[in-house]
Design an enzyme around this catalytic site. Structure first.
Site, mmCIF file in Angstrom:
data_model
loop_
_atom_site.group_PDB
_atom_site.id
_atom_site.type_symbol
_atom_site.label_atom_id
_atom_site.label_comp_id
_atom_site.label_asym_id
_atom_site.label_seq_id
_atom_site.Cartn_x
_atom_site.Cartn_y
_atom_site.Cartn_z
ATOM 1 N N ASP A 127 -19.867 44.093 38.179
ATOM 2 C CA ASP A 127 -19.509 44.348 36.796
ATOM 3 C C ASP A 127 -19.081 43.024 36.143
ATOM 4 O O ASP A 127 -18.347 42.236 36.751
ATOM 5 C CB ASP A 127 -18.352 45.346 36.764
ATOM 6 C CG ASP A 127 -17.998 45.789 35.372
ATOM 7 O OD1 ASP A 127 -18.867 46.394 34.730
ATOM 8 O OD2 ASP A 127 -16.866 45.528 34.931
ATOM 9 N N GLU A 147 -24.132 42.110 35.892
ATOM 10 C CA GLU A 147 -24.228 41.940 34.447
ATOM 11 C C GLU A 147 -23.984 40.463 34.155
ATOM 12 O O GLU A 147 -22.875 39.974 34.383
ATOM 13 C CB GLU A 147 -23.139 42.744 33.740
ATOM 14 C CG GLU A 147 -23.272 44.241 33.859
ATOM 15 C CD GLU A 147 -22.145 44.950 33.101
ATOM 16 O OE1 GLU A 147 -22.448 45.763 32.232
ATOM 17 O OE2 GLU A 147 -20.964 44.675 33.383
#
Ligand code: CA
Length: 648
Positions: free
Chosen positions: A331, A362
């Site tokens: 994340d 990400e």
């Protein structure tokens, strides 16, 4: 809480501090096996560290003991007995203040993670777990992103009520009697990996509260303990561990590898075990001393400092060794460093084999975050610095296909923006020949997708961008066609493939773009839609099978893009290319593949090159074998076609 002794981040991150205190031992935490228990913590500023043992999660102190100080800021104590099942925490004295804290390295905890728990992990293995292994790595990676609770909350899931929303639901191999659901459905779908939203212990759900609570779980409390609200019993801290292992075992037994969504970029709050154990060290601060907030969640973990990096590497390896994890999705990877990501990959490759464990994330952050000097953030523009094989979510391909993820009306090539079609050839090559603001080393770094848990579901985005009056629940032929076209496009792009669970049956959250704490009923997979949208499900199943049979598209090597040759077309808004599908030393059915994307509103008639061709996918069916009699095919408006040239 302030940094200890008024130390600046510069001092805490500096060489002098680390020369004195960096500890590279792998024995922090409470290690319990073979009738012995050892407690070890890293707390360099402590004047005293005292261990408190409890027989229960809520009971009074049972025993107390003072830890001995070792080198490098480490404190320890050993017992010649198994303390399996005993709860514990520490009283740490720093600057004359007594601070109660749990153990950041704990592998077990009680309800809501308030107390750590000693666990002899060998005693938590379900039958057969020690011998079980992941299914073999396939040539293509097709990742299905899912939340544990969404999987089985629906009563149509066929899962018994007491297991709905739990780890245990994965062990139920049934259908609801009428059609395949849950595990049986997954197996038939053909995806190779399931990526589960966070299931380390997080803070936003009260584990003692009612079953109606819902949260995605991006708020870590105990990184090395499974979340309790997915367990059938939170009173006993070993149950969550055993049942989490059962879930992973069941996925493996059904031929599916498991990827864990990890959130090392921030914690539930700054008042964490990290902060209590070593005030100031684990978080980034701005120049004025306030907390950095590149995560938009109130704090940023100080990746780049040696003991933070050690913690994350150890944690990742712990999940692989103890829970048999097959990969990690990071994340806000942009808040982590290139250095750390490359180190994780290197160490996993060394221990488990090259490429065995998938890593991607990400490649962005929510806002700027002050990193240590000289560190390179793992953001998209630095993809070229990441080791080949560390993947990034490719928002360029995503937005090209369906339009901007944040602007509901803005279209991509499948829902109205045909003028962007020329970029499709670049997307097909995994952006290897430029055209985007980053330079991947190979398409192994590209995760192709059109929807994920964040932002609108694909169905909702298409409904909102294509319909005057949105009706999310019912079938809509025009939108189903656009959905098929979107899937067709990313399944014919080089790179890895990723989809949000339910994308293949028109999953809707009724236009909600951020459902992280929306009701579970809005988030859950609605299994009846697999029947209602059976044609769409079949299309995806076909694409999955087809993709696996096309080595030219699966190729992850640095030269994969050279297989793709753009073809001249006579219409604006049409893109066509061929893919060299040959692999030396291996038999393939088709020596060459031809792909056409027709973003226009008119049928497109295309002349094929010499050879015997068959249609393998068109607007309505994927993975068919339909002979082409003349060297001419008609591609329907707003759709794709894929043809294979039969090996002579
Ligand atoms: Ca929790």
């Amino acid at each position: 809480m302030k940094n200890v002794k008024g130390m600046s981040d510069k001092v805490l991150a500096g060489r002098e501090f680390h020369e004195k205190y960096q500890y590279d031992g792998k024995d922090l935490g409470a290690i319990c096996k073979k009738g012995k228990t050892t407690f070890k913590v890293w707390s360099p500023f402590a004047q005293k560290v005292e261990l408190c043992l409890y027989k229960g999660n809520d009971s009074e102190v049972w025993r107390k003991a003072v830890l001995a100080q070792e080198d490098k800021g480490v404190w320890s104590i050993a017992f010649e007995e198994s303390l399996h099942g005993v709860y514990y925490d520490y009283l740490v004295v720093i600057e004359d203040e007594v601070i109660r804290t749990g153990d950041p390295y704990a592998v077990g905890c009680g309800c809501n993670g308030r107390r750590s728990m000693v666990v002899d992990l060998g005693l938590t293995n379900p039958p057969g777990f020690e011998e079980e292994t992941a299914p073999p790595l396939q040539e293509e990676q097709i990742i299905y992103e899912m939340h544990i609770k969404d999987f089985s909350s629906d009563e149509n899931s066929g899962v018994p009520k007491e297991y709905r929303g739990k780890y245990k639901a994965f062990t139920v191999d049934n259908t609801n009697g009428k059609y395949p659901t849950c595990m049986k459905y997954l197996r038939e779908l053909g995806v190779t990996h399931v990526q589960l939203l966070p299931f380390f212990d997080y803070g936003s759900v009260d584990e003692a509260g009612d079953e109606n609570q819902f949260n995605w779980g991006y708020d870590p409390l105990n990184y090395n303990v499974p979340e309790g609200s997915y367990a059938t019993d939170v009173a006993d801290g070993t149950v969550r561990i055993r049942e989490c292992k059962e879930m992973i075992q069941a996925l493996h037994a059904n031929g599916i590898r498991v990827i864990m969504d990890v959130v090392y970029n921030h914690t539930f709050s700054e008042d964490s075990w990290f902060q209590r154990m070593v005030p100031g060290y684990y978080y980034r601060h701005k120049k004025d001393g306030s907390l950095a907030d590149g995560s938009a969640c109130g704090n940023d973990v100080a990746v780049g400092r040696a003991m933070v990096d050690n913690y994350i590497v150890d944690s990742v390896k712990f999940w692989v060794r103890e829970y048999h994890m097959d990969g990690f999705r990071f994340d806000l990877m942009g808040l982590l460093t290139v250095d750390l990501m490359n180190r994780i990959q290197r160490e996993l490759d060394e221990e488990f084999g090259k490429g065995e464990k998938l890593l991607y994330g990400e490649p962005w952050s929510a806002a700027d975050s002050p990193m240590e000097e000289g560190m390179i953030p793992a953001v998209k523009t630095n993809t070229c610095h990441l080791n080949d094989g560390i993947g990034i979510f490719c928002d360029d391909t995503r937005d090209l296909i369906k339009g901007d993820a944040f602007l509901e009306k803005k279209p991509g090539v499948v829902n109205g923006a045909g003028e962007m079609a020329p970029l499709l050839i670049k997307a097909a090559k995994g952006w290897r020949d430029g055209g985007a603001a980053f330079c991947p080393k190979s398409c192994a770094q590209i995760i192709n997708y059109v929807s994920a848990h964040d932002n609108f579901t694909l169905w909702d985005k298409l409904i909102m961008s294509m319909c005057e009056e949105p009706n999310f629940l019912d079938r809509n032929q025009k939108v189903i066609a656009a959905n098929k076209f979107a899937a067709f496009i990313y399944f014919t792009c080089q790179g890895r493939l990723f989809m949000q669970a339910g994308e293949e049956f028109g999953r809707t959250k009724l236009g909600e773009g951020n459902s992280y704490c929306s009701p579970w009923e809005l988030n859950m997979l609605q299994w009846n839609r697999t029947v209602e949208f059976a044609d769409l499900v079949d299309y995806y199943k076909g694409l999955i099978l087809l993709r696996k049979s096309l080595p030219g598209l699966c190729d992850k090597s640095a030269s994969a893009a050279e297989r793709i040759r753009e073809k001249a077309v006579s219409e604006e808004g049409v893109v066509s290319f061929t893919v060299d599908n040959r692999v030396s030393g291996r038999k393939t059915s088709w020596e060459e593949v031809c792909v056409v994307y027709n973003t226009t509103g008119q049928e497109y008639s295309m002349l094929l090159e010499e050879g015997v061709w068959e249609i393998l996918a068109d607007d309505s069916t994927a993975n068919c074998r339909q002979a082409v009699n003349e060297l001419q095919v008609k591609v329907q408006p707003h759709s794709g076609m894929l043809l294979g040239k039969i090996v002579k």
